[in-house]
Design an enzyme around this catalytic site. Structure first.
Site, PDB file in Angstrom:
ATOM      1  N   ASP A   1      50.829  37.815  45.882  1.00 14.49           N
ATOM      2  CA  ASP A   1      50.108  37.691  44.618  1.00 14.49           C
ATOM      3  C   ASP A   1      51.116  37.530  43.487  1.00 14.49           C
ATOM      4  OD1 ASP A   1      47.841  37.519  43.089  1.00 14.49           O
ATOM      5  OD2 ASP A   1      47.627  39.669  42.807  1.00 14.49           O
TER       6      ASP A   1
ATOM      7  N   HIS B   1      47.809  36.752  30.266  1.00 11.21           N
ATOM      8  CA  HIS B   1      47.549  38.014  30.957  1.00 11.21           C
ATOM      9  C   HIS B   1      48.765  38.934  30.909  1.00 11.21           C
ATOM     10  CE1 HIS B   1      46.227  40.916  33.912  1.00 11.21           C
ATOM     11  NE2 HIS B   1      47.281  40.650  34.679  1.00 11.21           N
TER      12      HIS B   1
ATOM     13  N   GLU C   1      40.339  41.086  39.155  1.00  7.61           N
ATOM     14  CA  GLU C   1      41.276  40.092  38.663  1.00  7.61           C
ATOM     15  C   GLU C   1      40.807  38.722  39.139  1.00  7.61           C
ATOM     16  OE1 GLU C   1      45.460  42.489  38.030  1.00  7.61           O
ATOM     17  OE2 GLU C   1      45.313  41.077  39.714  1.00  7.61           O
TER      18      GLU C   1
ATOM     19  N   GLU D   1      41.389  35.092  40.060  1.00  6.22           N
ATOM     20  CA  GLU D   1      42.578  34.372  40.504  1.00  6.22           C
ATOM     21  C   GLU D   1      42.200  33.126  41.300  1.00  6.22           C
ATOM     22  OE1 GLU D   1      45.674  36.706  42.197  1.00  6.22           O
ATOM     23  OE2 GLU D   1      45.085  38.552  41.164  1.00  6.22           O
TER      24      GLU D   1
ATOM     25  N   ASP E   1      41.073  39.896  43.095  1.00  2.00           N
ATOM     26  CA  ASP E   1      42.030  40.905  43.539  1.00  2.00           C
ATOM     27  C   ASP E   1      41.646  42.233  42.889  1.00  2.00           C
ATOM     28  OD1 ASP E   1      44.269  41.893  44.879  1.00  2.00           O
ATOM     29  OD2 ASP E   1      45.545  41.617  43.125  1.00  2.00           O
TER      30      ASP E   1
ATOM     31  N   ARG F   1      43.314  50.618  38.458  1.00  3.84           N
ATOM     32  CA  ARG F   1      44.328  50.654  37.403  1.00  3.84           C
ATOM     33  C   ARG F   1      44.973  52.033  37.241  1.00  3.84           C
ATOM     34  NH1 ARG F   1      45.574  45.426  37.019  1.00  3.84           N
ATOM     35  NH2 ARG F   1      43.796  44.155  36.380  1.00  3.84           N
TER      36      ARG F   1
ATOM     37  N   GLN G   1      47.361  52.370  40.135  1.00  2.00           N
ATOM     38  CA  GLN G   1      48.449  51.420  39.895  1.00  2.00           C
ATOM     39  C   GLN G   1      49.420  51.928  38.821  1.00  2.00           C
ATOM     40  OE1 GLN G   1      47.050  47.618  38.527  1.00  2.00           O
ATOM     41  NE2 GLN G   1      49.097  46.755  38.308  1.00  2.00           N
TER      42      GLN G   1
ATOM     43  N   LYS H   1      46.358  48.159  44.746  1.00  2.00           N
ATOM     44  CA  LYS H   1      45.972  46.772  45.013  1.00  2.00           C
ATOM     45  C   LYS H   1      45.569  46.527  46.464  1.00  2.00           C
ATOM     46  CE  LYS H   1      47.243  44.613  41.088  1.00  2.00           C
ATOM     47  NZ  LYS H   1      46.415  43.645  40.347  1.00  2.00           N
TER      48      LYS H   1
ATOM     49  N   THR I   1      40.905  42.603  48.744  1.00  3.80           N
ATOM     50  CA  THR I   1      40.986  41.360  47.988  1.00  3.80           C
ATOM     51  C   THR I   1      39.928  40.431  48.556  1.00  3.80           C
ATOM     52  OG1 THR I   1      43.379  41.597  47.634  1.00  3.80           O
ATOM     53  CG2 THR I   1      42.433  39.395  47.350  1.00  3.80           C
TER      54      THR I   1
ATOM     55  N   GLU J   1      41.802  43.960  30.364  1.00  2.48           N
ATOM     56  CA  GLU J   1      42.019  43.217  29.124  1.00  2.48           C
ATOM     57  C   GLU J   1      40.743  43.121  28.297  1.00  2.48           C
ATOM     58  OE1 GLU J   1      44.578  39.487  29.925  1.00  2.48           O
ATOM     59  OE2 GLU J   1      43.704  40.070  31.861  1.00  2.48           O
TER      60      GLU J   1
END
Length: 399
Positions: A116, A123, A189, A191, A223, A227, A230, A243, A247, A347
Site C-alpha cells: 500500500d 492526503h 481509505e 484507493e 483499506d 486510527r 495505528q 491496517k 482490505t 480527514e
C-alpha cells in the site's frame, strides 16, 4: 457499439468488459466478463475460439489468465470486443449470457503480496497537519520516493464481506498507559489497486517503461484503518495491526487497455525525481464516490495523485524485490483539495473534531452496523464512462 441491450448509464459498457470470478448456485466458480447488467460465461465460448487462453477461464481465480502475459491479455480483449460488437456472434453468445443479479461474485484473484502506497499529496498533507500540527505537513522524503508499506495479503477480501471491528492497543495523548479493546476510530481509505500479471525475477527491477507489461488492470480498494491502534503503533516502523485486519476490493478487474483513453499526463513533480522514477508518466482520470449508510459524503479525484502507478511499481522493485502473479499494490488514500474530496473519514471529520452529518446524525468514525460503498469510473475525452463497479463492507461488532 454492441448488439447487447445495455442501459445508457451502465458502468459496464461495450468498451469496458472487466473480468471477474462468479458462481451460479452450486456450480464451480469460473471467469466472466461484465457487459451491462449481465456477464458472459467465457469458458465455453473460448474453448472453440480462443483455445490457448480457454483453460485459464475455468479456474477459481484470474491468476492463470493473469500469468499468460500482455500478448494474451490483448488477444482476449480483441476477442471480447468482437463478441459483443459483431451481430454475427449473437447466436453463439446469447446462451452464455447470465444476469448479474443471478450470480455470486467472488474474490477475483488470489493475492500473492499486498503493498500500500501513500501517493496523494492532499492526503499526506492533511494527515501531516493532523498528526504534526507544529511541523511541515510532508516529511523530507515524501517528494523523492513513493512512500509505502507491505500489507497482509491474507486479509484482502471480496466486496460484500462483513468487517469485524478490530481490537488492539490504544493510547490517547492524555492517557498514562495503553489500554486494550475495540477500535474507537475505525475508518476507511478510498484507493485504486493495481493487479500484477507478469512476474519479475528476484534481483531484477521493473522500469517505469515496462509498467504495462506487468500490470493487467485495476480494482477499487477500501483499506479499512483503525486510527487509534495505528497512532500508537506506527512509530518507528509504520502501520501494522491498525491496517492488517481487512482490505476490501471490488469484484471486477478493469484492464489497463480499457482505461487507455482515460489516461492523462502526470502533474509536475518538484523537485525532479531520480532517474529510475523518470519517464513519460501518466495518471488516470477517475472519480470515486463514497456513500456512508447510503449517503454520498465524498467524491475524491484520482488524477490529482502525485505519484504515478508506474513509479510505484518501479520503486517497489528497484531494490531487486520480485513481483508475482496476483500481487496487488494500491495507491493509498485518494483525496482532493476540497473538503468533499477527502478519501478518509479521518480527514473528512478532521480528526473527529468536525463531525459529518450522515442521515441526520453527527458522525466522525464508523459505528457497528455502518455500511460503506465506494464506486468509481474513468472518464474519457468523448464522454464515455468506464465503470469500476463498487466495493462494499459493513461493520460488525468486535469479536
Amino acid at each position: 457499439m454492441t448488439w447487447i441491450d445495455i442501459a445508457a448509464n451502465s458502468p459496464f459498457g461495450p468498451a469496458n468488459l472487466p473480468l471477474g470470478i462468479f458462481r451460479t448456485g452450486d456450480e464451480a466458480p469460473r471467469v466472466g466478463a461484465a457487459i451491462g447488467d449481465q456477464l458472459i460465461d467465457l469458458a465455453p465460448l473460448a474453448a472453440e475460439r480462443l483455445p490457448d487462453v480457454a483453460p485459464a477461464f475455468t479456474g477459481q481465480s484470474l491468476n492463470a489468465f493473469l500469468a499468460l502475459g500482455r500478448p494474451a491479455w490483448q488477444a482476449t480483449r480483441e476477442w471480447l470486443l468482437d463478441l459483443v460488437g459483431d451481430e454475427a456472434n449473437r447466436t453463439a453468445v446469447e446462451p452464455h449470457l447470465i444476469r448479474l443479479d443471478a450470480v455470486t461474485m467472488l474474490l477475483p484473484f488470489e493475492v500473492a503480496d499486498y503493498v500500500d502506497f501513500y501517493a496523494s499529496e492532499h492526503h499526506a498533507s492533511n494527515v501531516g497537519r493532523l498528526f504534526r500540527p507544529d511541523a511541515e505537513p510532508l516529511l523530507p522524503n515524501w517528494k523523492h520516493l513513493p512512500v509505502g508499506y507491505h500489507g497482509r495479503a491474507g486479509t484482502v477480501v471480496a466486496s460484500g464481506t462483513d468487517i469485524v471491528r478490530p481490537s488492539g492497543q490504544r493510547k490517547a495523548p492524555a492517557d498514562e498507559a495503553p489500554t486494550y479493546g475495540p477500535s474507537q476510530r475505525l475508518d476507511i481509505e478510498v484507493e485504486l489497486g493495481y493487479v500484477v500479471g507478469t512476474p519479475s525475477a528476484l534481483g531484477s527491477r521493473v522500469s517505469v517503461d515496462d509498467f504495462k507489461d506487468h500490470v493487467y488492470g485495476v480494482v477499487l480498494v477500501n483499506d479499512w484503518s483503525a486510527r487509534d491502534i495505528q497512532a500508537w503503533e506506527y512509530v518507528p516502523l509504520g502501520p501494522f495491526l491498525g491496517k492488517s485486519f481487512a482490505t476490501s476490493i471490488s469484484p471486477w478487474v478493469v484492464s489497463l487497455d480499457a482505461l487507455e483513453a482515460a489516461e492523462v499526463p502526470l502533474g509536475k513533480q518538484e523537485p525532479a525525481v531520480l532517474p529510475y522514477l523518470a519517464g513519460e508518466l501518466t495518471n488516470l482520470n477517475i472519480t470515486f464516490e463514497v456513500r456512508w449508510n447510503g449517503q454520498l459524503v465524498s467524491s475524491p479525484p484520482y488524477q490529482e495523485m502525485y505519484w504515478s502507478p508506474a513509479q510505484m511499481l518501479a520503486h517497489l522493485s528497484v531494490n531487486g524485490a520480485s513481483v508475482r502473479t496476483g500481487d496487488l499494490f494500491a495507491s493509498g488514500t485518494v483525496s482532493g483539495a476540497e473538503k468533499n474530496q477527502r478519501g478518509s473519514f479521518l480527514e473528512l471529520s478532521w480528526g473527529g473534531r468536525e463531525p459529518v452529518t450522515v442521515n441526520g446524525e453527527q458522525r466522525t468514525f464508523l459505528e457497528d452496523g455502518d455500511e460503506v460503498t465506494i464506486t468509481g469510473w474513468a472518464a474519457t475525452p468523448d464522454g464515455t464512462r468506464i465503470g469500476l463497479g463498487d466495493v462494499t463492507g459493513r461493520i460488525l461488532p468486535a469479536a
